[in-house]
Design a protein around this motif. Structure first.
Motif, short mmCIF file in Angstrom:
data_model
loop_
_atom_site.label_atom_id
_atom_site.label_comp_id
_atom_site.label_asym_id
_atom_site.label_seq_id
_atom_site.Cartn_x
_atom_site.Cartn_y
_atom_site.Cartn_z
N UNK A 1 0.55 -1.24 0.01
CA UNK A 1 0.16 0.02 0.20
C UNK A 1 0.78 1.39 0.11
N UNK A 2 1.95 1.33 0.44
CA UNK A 2 2.96 2.32 0.51
C UNK A 2 3.39 2.70 -0.49
N UNK B 1 -0.76 4.79 7.64
CA UNK B 1 -0.77 6.07 8.03
C UNK B 1 -0.92 7.11 6.98
N UNK B 2 -1.63 6.68 6.04
CA UNK B 2 -1.75 7.28 4.36
C UNK B 2 -3.37 7.72 4.46
N UNK B 3 -3.68 8.71 3.62
CA UNK B 3 -4.98 9.13 3.16
C UNK B 3 -5.04 9.30 1.71
N UNK B 4 -6.42 9.57 1.48
CA UNK B 4 -6.55 9.66 -0.01
C UNK B 4 -5.72 10.78 -0.73
N UNK B 5 -5.28 11.80 0.14
CA UNK B 5 -4.39 12.82 -0.52
C UNK B 5 -3.10 12.23 -1.01
N UNK B 6 -2.84 11.11 -0.42
CA UNK B 6 -1.49 10.65 -0.82
C UNK B 6 -1.46 9.96 -2.11
N UNK B 7 -2.70 9.97 -2.69
CA UNK B 7 -2.70 9.29 -3.99
C UNK B 7 -3.54 9.98 -4.96
#
Length: 333
Positions: free
Chosen positions: A137-138, A165-171
């Motif tokens: 996922x990272x 520790x991620x959100x939709x803002x990271x993709x």
């Protein structure tokens, strides 16, 4: 003349008396839950072309619903938004909704409703697919990810991201219906997509040799993707027998399917718009629940824990306005 008037008066009186007699019996229930004159209550059930609705299609086909004093009329919808709108505006009596959809509608529209049946839970029937160069996922960071906004696909993606520790803002989000998301993998337009069965198998069959694989599924977060039968509280207040009748119909139809798998599969495949040959691979990724199994899920706290997680994800993602009291919508014990 007076005799004629008297005769007319007597006739009118007798007609009124007969009408009152019929009115007093109207709506009286027989022992099976129908009317004393044999009528049954029609309940409009909103559905989409998804195999999770199978027991209701079987109930319609085999007359199981009428055995319990009701007549189920499934009302088909293609889009979540259309079905949700029909339910909110009382165009249907109950709806088979995703659990997260129910929680969000309660928060955003303040609908007074009750979830009375836990229908099914997705294990491998919902999944995130990725190309061979994306192994975790990272690796999603900065990548295009195709998925259907506001649907179960978005929820599954949010869960996978939150664990890292991620959100939709990271993709880089690419919004499209789940079937098209699968097709975008086949055409190599994106490296990551979220979709559901039977499109999962279609993508893997066509792209597995190129290293496309399942990276995250509903199995990674049990209870996250599930479906429930929901009705307005007022509907159940106005129709006090409907709740138990629907539960009884669901249980009997589900058992009929388990006991007559081939026949049941034909009915369900027709209702969901696929072939019976496609059904086994989809069903292998789903778990259905009867009332007894549902009660165990409720009493164990599993359902509550999953609902709390769903609410947390949607609040963090901004698709929900306010936190709700989950106890107000679940009525499954």
């Amino acid at each position: 003349m007076k005799l004629r008037i008297l005769a007319i008066s007597i006739a009118i009186f007798m007609l009124i008396a007969a009408g009152c007699s019929n009115s007093s019996n109207e709506g009286a229930k027989d022992k099976d839950g129908g009317n004393a004159n044999g009528d049954t209550q029609t309940i409009k059930v909103a559905v989409q072309p998804w195999v999770g609705n199978g027991p209701f299609w079987i109930a319609e086909e085999k007359g199981i619903d009428e055995k319990h004093g009701i007549k189920i009329e499934t009302v088909p919808f293609e889009q979540d938004s259309d079905m949700n709108a029909a339910f909110a505006s009382d165009k249907v009596d109950v709806a088979n909704l995703a659990t997260h959809t129910t929680i969000r509608m309660k928060s955003n529209q303040d609908l007074d409703m009750k979830a009375i049946i836990f229908m099914d839970e997705s294990h491998d029937a919902d999944a995130i697919l990725a190309t061979k160069d994306i192994q975790s996922v990272k690796d999603f960071k900065g990548q295009k990810v195709a998925f259907e906004e506001g649907a179960t696909s978005e929820l599954l993606l949010q869960q996978a991201l939150s664990e890292e520790g991620m959100t939709l803002d990271d993709v880089e989000t690419v919004f499209m219906p789940a079937p098209q998301a699968g097709l975008s993998m086949i055409s190599s337009d994106v490296k990551t997509a979220v979709t559901y069965a039977p499109y999962i198998k279609e993508v893997l069959d066509k792209k597995k040799d190129e290293g496309v694989h399942l990276l995250y599924t509903g199995n990674n977060s049990p209870g996250l993707i599930s479906d429930i039968v929901v009705g307005k509280t007022k509907f159940f207040e106005d129709n006090p027998e409907a709740k138990e009748s629907l539960r009884a119909v669901w249980d009997e139809a589900l058992q009929y399917w388990r006991d007559h798998e081939e026949e049941g599969n034909e009915i369900v495949a027709k209702g969901s718009g696929i072939t019976a040959d496609e059904l086994p691979s989809i069903l292998s990724g789903l778990k259905f629940y009867n009332s007894e199994e549902q009660s165990e899920k409720v009493s164990s706290g599993e359902l509550r824990k999953a609902a709390e997680n769903i609410q947390k994800l949607m609040l963090e993602g901004g698709s929900m306005k306010n936190e709700i009291n989950l106890d107000e919508i679940f009525d499954m014990e």
